[in-house]
Write an enzyme that holds these catalytic residues in place. Structure first.
Site, PDB file in Angstrom:
ATOM      1  CG  HIS A   1      -0.221  -0.096   2.520  1.00 21.23           C
ATOM      2  ND1 HIS A   1       0.282   0.985   3.197  1.00 21.23           N
ATOM      3  CD2 HIS A   1       0.062  -1.176   3.290  1.00 21.23           C
ATOM      4  CE1 HIS A   1       0.833   0.594   4.328  1.00 21.23           C
ATOM      5  NE2 HIS A   1       0.726  -0.722   4.413  1.00 21.23           N
ATOM      6  CG  ASP A   2      -0.418   4.190   1.240  1.00 23.05           C
ATOM      7  OD1 ASP A   2      -1.326   4.840   0.695  1.00 23.05           O
ATOM      8  OD2 ASP A   2      -0.591   3.501   2.265  1.00 23.05           O
TER       9      ASP A   2
ATOM     10  N   GLY B   1       5.082  -1.141   2.532  1.00 19.78           N
ATOM     11  CA  GLY B   1       4.262   0.046   2.410  1.00 19.78           C
ATOM     12  C   GLY B   1       5.034   1.351   2.407  1.00 19.78           C
TER      13      GLY B   1
END
Length: 264
Positions: A121-122, A139
């Site tokens: 994520h991200d 992440g």
């Protein structure tokens, strides 16, 4: 009409260009958008708020846009955005972002992503990168343009990798890797600069000279990071053609935190 295999399950709300092809047994969710010329192989799952650009080639058994593996995630409508002309090989997994990280996981253009690569994520990955088999980034990792990650490279969350860098097979990055640096090890340490890669990309002798001088200031003279930054800033006068490269290095180092540091 898009070329959709009869066994594929494509939600009627998905937005597919008429030139998209979807292979057997693949699943495409309602919030997915896929641009012209992109092909999706068999047994893929593309879900969530996922946007895929043009002329991408997505091989079999790829998972794109699944919810992230962050325990704080509460179902917010976060995204995965993939650019143009990327190759994504088998068993790769790219997740949506989180509210805490800006909400978007992003892969740029012209990237070569080999089997079993993972974007958590991200993460933000630039353009023209190569992720060899099993390269995994946690992440909030940021990867600059033209970076090459060797097979089985693992990158700790929140680490940044500067443009034109490279890691050896099996490297574990726990600190920021400045632009141009080649690293290897567990944990990874800086070994040299990616001079051969720069030559192949058409860097002039003067620009490569500036990179050599930056390498010396960072790694060969026993300087603190602040002292090295001051030394690097003065290289613009010696290497005018390398002014952009010097500034890129300075900008990267300025954003490095004491807690994270750089590979040494």
């Amino acid at each position: 009409m898009a070329n959709i295999h009869p066994t594929a399950l494509v939600d009627p709300a998905a937005e597919l260009d008429s030139t998209v092809s979807i292979g057997p047994y693949s699943i495409v969710g309602p919030d997915v958008k896929i641009g012209p010329g992109t092909s999706v192989g068999p047994h893929c799952v593309i879900e969530g708020h996922t946007t895929i650009g043009s002329d991408n080639r997505i091989f079999q058994f790829v998972s794109l846009g699944a919810i992230n593996q962050d325990k704080k995630y509460q179902g917010e409508p976060c995204e995965l955005v993939i650019g143009d002309r990327n190759t994504v090989r088998e068993f790769s997994t790219y997740h949506i972002g989180t509210v805490q990280g800006g909400g978007v996981t992003r892969l740029g253009d012209d990237n070569w992503m080999m089997a079993y690569t993972h974007l958590a994520h991200d993460c933000v990955v630039g353009n023209h990168t190569i992720f060899a088999n099993n390269a995994q980034i946690a992440g909030h990792v940021v990867v600059g343009d033209w970076v090459i990650l060797g097979a089985y490279t693992c990158v700790h969350q929140f680490v940044r990798i500067g443009a034109h860098g490279m890691t050896a097979m099996g490297s574990v990055l726990l600190a920021d890797q400045p632009p141009f640096v080649m690293s290897e090890g567990h944990p990874a340490g800086a070994r040299s600069m990616n001079f051969e890669g720069l030559r192949r990309r058409g860097f002039s002798a003067e620009r490569i000279g500036a990179v050599k001088a930056m390498h010396k200031a960072l790694y060969r003279e026993g300087r603190t990071l602040d002292d090295a930054r001051e030394q690097i800033a003065g290289l613009v006068q010696r290497f005018p053609e390398g002014a952009g490269d010097v500034q890129m290095m300075l900008d990267f180092l300025a954003a490095t935190t004491p807690q994270r540091g750089i590979v040494r």
